[in-house]
Motif scaffolding. Structure first.
Motif, PDB file in Angstrom:
ATOM      1  N   ALA A  22     -73.706 116.274 -60.615  1.00  0.00           N
ATOM      2  CA  ALA A  22     -73.308 116.426 -59.214  1.00  0.00           C
ATOM      3  C   ALA A  22     -72.446 115.250 -58.781  1.00  0.00           C
ATOM      4  O   ALA A  22     -72.617 114.120 -59.235  1.00  0.00           O
ATOM      5  CB  ALA A  22     -74.549 116.528 -58.333  1.00  0.00           C
ATOM      6  N   GLN A  23     -71.495 115.538 -57.903  1.00  0.00           N
ATOM      7  CA  GLN A  23     -70.587 114.518 -57.399  1.00  0.00           C
ATOM      8  C   GLN A  23     -70.612 114.513 -55.879  1.00  0.00           C
ATOM      9  O   GLN A  23     -70.813 115.544 -55.235  1.00  0.00           O
ATOM     10  CB  GLN A  23     -69.161 114.786 -57.893  1.00  0.00           C
ATOM     11  N   SER A  24     -70.381 113.331 -55.330  1.00  0.00           N
ATOM     12  CA  SER A  24     -70.307 113.225 -53.879  1.00  0.00           C
ATOM     13  C   SER A  24     -68.976 113.791 -53.390  1.00  0.00           C
ATOM     14  O   SER A  24     -68.025 113.957 -54.174  1.00  0.00           O
ATOM     15  CB  SER A  24     -70.450 111.763 -53.449  1.00  0.00           C
ATOM     16  N   ILE A  25     -68.895 114.045 -52.100  1.00  0.00           N
ATOM     17  CA  ILE A  25     -67.653 114.575 -51.524  1.00  0.00           C
ATOM     18  C   ILE A  25     -66.528 113.560 -51.685  1.00  0.00           C
ATOM     19  O   ILE A  25     -65.382 113.933 -51.986  1.00  0.00           O
ATOM     20  CB  ILE A  25     -67.872 114.936 -50.038  1.00  0.00           C
ATOM     21  N   ASN A  26     -66.828 112.283 -51.528  1.00  0.00           N
ATOM     22  CA  ASN A  26     -65.795 111.254 -51.715  1.00  0.00           C
ATOM     23  C   ASN A  26     -65.268 111.244 -53.143  1.00  0.00           C
ATOM     24  O   ASN A  26     -64.069 111.030 -53.375  1.00  0.00           O
ATOM     25  CB  ASN A  26     -66.348 109.875 -51.353  1.00  0.00           C
ATOM     26  N   GLN A  27     -66.139 111.469 -54.109  1.00  0.00           N
ATOM     27  CA  GLN A  27     -65.697 111.537 -55.508  1.00  0.00           C
ATOM     28  C   GLN A  27     -64.801 112.754 -55.737  1.00  0.00           C
ATOM     29  O   GLN A  27     -63.808 112.671 -56.472  1.00  0.00           O
ATOM     30  CB  GLN A  27     -66.914 111.594 -56.433  1.00  0.00           C
ATOM     31  N   LEU A  28     -65.148 113.873 -55.110  1.00  0.00           N
ATOM     32  CA  LEU A  28     -64.312 115.071 -55.228  1.00  0.00           C
ATOM     33  C   LEU A  28     -62.932 114.824 -54.621  1.00  0.00           C
ATOM     34  O   LEU A  28     -61.914 115.265 -55.172  1.00  0.00           O
ATOM     35  CB  LEU A  28     -64.988 116.255 -54.532  1.00  0.00           C
ATOM     36  N   ALA A  49     -57.983 116.118 -48.055  1.00  0.00           N
ATOM     37  CA  ALA A  49     -59.311 115.512 -47.929  1.00  0.00           C
ATOM     38  C   ALA A  49     -60.134 116.227 -46.852  1.00  0.00           C
ATOM     39  O   ALA A  49     -61.330 116.481 -47.036  1.00  0.00           O
ATOM     40  CB  ALA A  49     -59.179 114.027 -47.589  1.00  0.00           C
ATOM     41  N   GLU A  50     -59.489 116.571 -45.736  1.00  0.00           N
ATOM     42  CA  GLU A  50     -60.191 117.282 -44.663  1.00  0.00           C
ATOM     43  C   GLU A  50     -60.685 118.655 -45.139  1.00  0.00           C
ATOM     44  O   GLU A  50     -61.827 119.046 -44.872  1.00  0.00           O
ATOM     45  CB  GLU A  50     -59.257 117.461 -43.462  1.00  0.00           C
ATOM     46  N   GLU A  51     -59.820 119.377 -45.852  1.00  0.00           N
ATOM     47  CA  GLU A  51     -60.204 120.706 -46.351  1.00  0.00           C
ATOM     48  C   GLU A  51     -61.362 120.618 -47.337  1.00  0.00           C
ATOM     49  O   GLU A  51     -62.269 121.466 -47.331  1.00  0.00           O
ATOM     50  CB  GLU A  51     -58.994 121.380 -47.007  1.00  0.00           C
ATOM     51  N   ILE A  52     -61.340 119.600 -48.186  1.00  0.00           N
ATOM     52  CA  ILE A  52     -62.436 119.420 -49.147  1.00  0.00           C
ATOM     53  C   ILE A  52     -63.737 119.138 -48.397  1.00  0.00           C
ATOM     54  O   ILE A  52     -64.799 119.690 -48.729  1.00  0.00           O
ATOM     55  CB  ILE A  52     -62.108 118.285 -50.139  1.00  0.00           C
ATOM     56  N   ARG A  53     -63.669 118.298 -47.387  1.00  0.00           N
ATOM     57  CA  ARG A  53     -64.875 117.977 -46.610  1.00  0.00           C
ATOM     58  C   ARG A  53     -65.422 119.207 -45.895  1.00  0.00           C
ATOM     59  O   ARG A  53     -66.612 119.508 -45.995  1.00  0.00           O
ATOM     60  CB  ARG A  53     -64.556 116.893 -45.579  1.00  0.00           C
ATOM     61  N   THR A  54     -64.575 119.899 -45.155  1.00  0.00           N
ATOM     62  CA  THR A  54     -65.053 121.042 -44.372  1.00  0.00           C
ATOM     63  C   THR A  54     -65.580 122.157 -45.279  1.00  0.00           C
ATOM     64  O   THR A  54     -66.608 122.779 -44.977  1.00  0.00           O
ATOM     65  CB  THR A  54     -63.941 121.588 -43.468  1.00  0.00           C
ATOM     66  N   THR A  55     -64.894 122.390 -46.389  1.00  0.00           N
ATOM     67  CA  THR A  55     -65.363 123.412 -47.331  1.00  0.00           C
ATOM     68  C   THR A  55     -66.686 123.000 -47.960  1.00  0.00           C
ATOM     69  O   THR A  55     -67.596 123.832 -48.128  1.00  0.00           O
ATOM     70  CB  THR A  55     -64.308 123.660 -48.426  1.00  0.00           C
ATOM     71  N   SER A  56     -66.817 121.738 -48.306  1.00  0.00           N
ATOM     72  CA  SER A  56     -68.070 121.243 -48.887  1.00  0.00           C
ATOM     73  C   SER A  56     -69.225 121.377 -47.901  1.00  0.00           C
ATOM     74  O   SER A  56     -70.330 121.793 -48.276  1.00  0.00           O
ATOM     75  CB  SER A  56     -67.915 119.781 -49.318  1.00  0.00           C
ATOM     76  N   TYR A  57     -68.965 121.044 -46.641  1.00  0.00           N
ATOM     77  CA  TYR A  57     -70.022 121.169 -45.632  1.00  0.00           C
ATOM     78  C   TYR A  57     -70.413 122.627 -45.417  1.00  0.00           C
ATOM     79  O   TYR A  57     -71.588 122.931 -45.176  1.00  0.00           O
ATOM     80  CB  TYR A  57     -69.572 120.544 -44.313  1.00  0.00           C
ATOM     81  N   THR A  58     -69.453 123.529 -45.510  1.00  0.00           N
ATOM     82  CA  THR A  58     -69.775 124.954 -45.393  1.00  0.00           C
ATOM     83  C   THR A  58     -70.638 125.411 -46.569  1.00  0.00           C
ATOM     84  O   THR A  58     -71.598 126.174 -46.386  1.00  0.00           O
ATOM     85  CB  THR A  58     -68.486 125.794 -45.334  1.00  0.00           C
ATOM     86  N   ILE A  59     -70.310 124.937 -47.770  1.00  0.00           N
ATOM     87  CA  ILE A  59     -71.118 125.276 -48.945  1.00  0.00           C
ATOM     88  C   ILE A  59     -72.536 124.733 -48.792  1.00  0.00           C
ATOM     89  O   ILE A  59     -73.527 125.431 -49.082  1.00  0.00           O
ATOM     90  CB  ILE A  59     -70.448 124.729 -50.225  1.00  0.00           C
ATOM     91  N   SER A  94     -73.418 116.529 -54.464  1.00  0.00           N
ATOM     92  CA  SER A  94     -74.652 115.738 -54.362  1.00  0.00           C
ATOM     93  C   SER A  94     -75.016 115.386 -52.915  1.00  0.00           C
ATOM     94  O   SER A  94     -76.137 114.971 -52.650  1.00  0.00           O
ATOM     95  CB  SER A  94     -74.514 114.452 -55.178  1.00  0.00           C
ATOM     96  N   ASP A  95     -74.066 115.529 -51.993  1.00  0.00           N
ATOM     97  CA  ASP A  95     -74.316 115.176 -50.588  1.00  0.00           C
ATOM     98  C   ASP A  95     -75.319 116.135 -49.942  1.00  0.00           C
ATOM     99  O   ASP A  95     -75.560 117.228 -50.444  1.00  0.00           O
ATOM    100  CB  ASP A  95     -73.017 115.200 -49.782  1.00  0.00           C
TER     101      ASP A  95
END
Length: 399
Positions: free
Chosen positions: A17-23, A122-132, A210-211
């Motif tokens: 697992a990876q953190s959002i910052n790593q992604l 970076a914003e799209e990765i964050r928002t998509t990750s939070y939705t997941i 991992s978040d």
């Protein structure tokens, strides 16, 4: 043995697992959309080098006084000659520097576009990750409620022989279970689409995040407004002003015509050769250059107005997203600190009757209310984090 394998599988998953910052870091290095802009920046370096070059010299080959009666005879009279002329235009003082300044200003616009693309990615990765993460939490909660509902159905069935209402209560619980199954399938479909989107954004498959959905106390509105000018899209509007101003300078200098020198060598058969030199320049008497300069000046004013308008719109967007963030934060606090404790108290009040099987219908109803509140709490947390991600983007922060 099974327990050991289960623990091993969980450990492997956590390690992968990876953190959002790593992604985000991985994507910023690999994403082709960013590489496209990098190639454009490299091309601009070549254009900057070209901007300092003079115009290419012109070569003219001339053969004069061709006699139709004897076209190959070039010694009939002294006027017959073959000539080579070379013409070179010399840029007026300051024009080369102005062209270079204009090209560098254009490169700065592309640099701003590169920053915009990085922050947007970076914003799209964050928002998509939070939705997941939100959907994952919803599925986990629904899984728990499925187990509780199945237990309720078993309790209803146990009381069917002694209670005429137990059968209808059992049917109500089974309907609730069906609704949970339907909701679960919908969430799984959303999860697949979001995972596919994240795989494209990160340029990597089988991503494990991992978040967790964790809330921190929100920053003040003043903080975000004070960072407004770090927004790369706002920087781009300022860079476009510089491009327009550099173009205006070029148009002003074009009012001064570039002189040229033409040197020729003339060859004559049976006569002496000779050379010629000519100097000239265009005559700016029709006023085209002045009109171009005035148009360029107005384009500078238009670029300045666009920058002011964008700044005002950006401030408004920050205020709107901040209001959405605060709304989500307050909703979460209400559910967490007010609604959930009250609902838990209702469970405790009905615990004795539920255990004796006297009020299982009330228990099912409370269970549905608790599920709705649990989901609303998850939605509020995810919405809060998505709003924070948007605000970070608006002030130019990648992390």
């Amino acid at each position: 043995m099974r327990l050991f394998l289960f623990i091993l599988a969980i450990a492997v998953t956590l390690l992968q697992a990876q953190s959002i910052n790593q992604l985000i870091d991985y994507s910023l290095k690999k994403h082709p959309s960013l590489q496209t802009i990098q190639h454009l920046l490299s091309a601009m370096d070549d254009r900057i080098a070209k901007s300092r070059n003079w115009s290419n010299p012109e070569m003219l080959l001339n053969m004069s006084d061709i006699q139709f009666d004897d076209p190959t005879n070039r010694g009939i009279e002294p006027m017959q000659y073959q000539a080579i002329n070379v013409k070179q235009r010399f840029p007026w003082f300051g024009k080369i520097d102005a062209r270079e300044h204009f090209t560098r200003a254009q490169k700065n616009v592309i640099l701003d576009s590169y920053d915009i693309a990085r922050i947007k990615l970076a914003e799209e990765i964050r928002t998509t990750s939070y939705t997941i993460l939100e959907i994952r939490e919803r599925l986990r909660i629904i899984g728990q409620y499925k187990k509780l509902t199945k237990q309720n159905i078993a309790l209803y069935d146990a009381y069917t022989a002694t209670d005429s209402m137990s059968h209808s209560n059992s049917m109500a619980a089974e309907l609730m279970l069906s609704r949970l199954h339907i909701r679960s399938e919908r969430y799984k479909a959303v999860m697949k689409s979001q995972e596919a989107k994240l795989a494209y954004l990160v340029q990597k498959k089988n991503i494990s995040i991992s978040d967790r959905l964790h809330l921190k106390k929100p920053r003040s509105l003043r903080f975000y407004l004070s960072k407004l000018e770090h927004n790369p899209a706002y920087h781009k509007t300022l860079s476009q002003i510089k491009v327009a101003d550099a173009n205006r300078r070029i148009k002003e200098l074009e009012s001064n015509p570039d002189p040229f020198v033409q040197v020729g060598y003339f060859n004559r058969k049976e006569y002496e050769d000779y050379a010629s030199v000519a100097v000239g320049f265009t005559l700016p008497i029709l006023g085209s250059e002045k009109l171009e300069t005035e148009a360029a000046r107005k384009e500078v004013l238009a670029a300045k107005s666009a920058a002011l308008d964008y700044r005002a719109a950006l401030e408004s967007e920050i205020r709107v997203n901040y209001a959405q963030m605060k709304e989500a934060y307050h909703i979460y606090q209400i559910i967490q600190n007010d609604s959930m404790p009250k609902l838990q108290h209702m469970f405790e009040l009905n615990e004795a009757s539920i255990e004796s099987g006297e009020d299982l219908f009330t228990y099912t109803n409370l269970l549905e209310q608790k599920l709705d509140l649990d989901e609303e709490r998850i939605v509020a947390k995810a919405q809060y984090l998505r709003s924070v991600a948007k605000l970070k983007s608006l002030i130019g922060n990648i992390k």
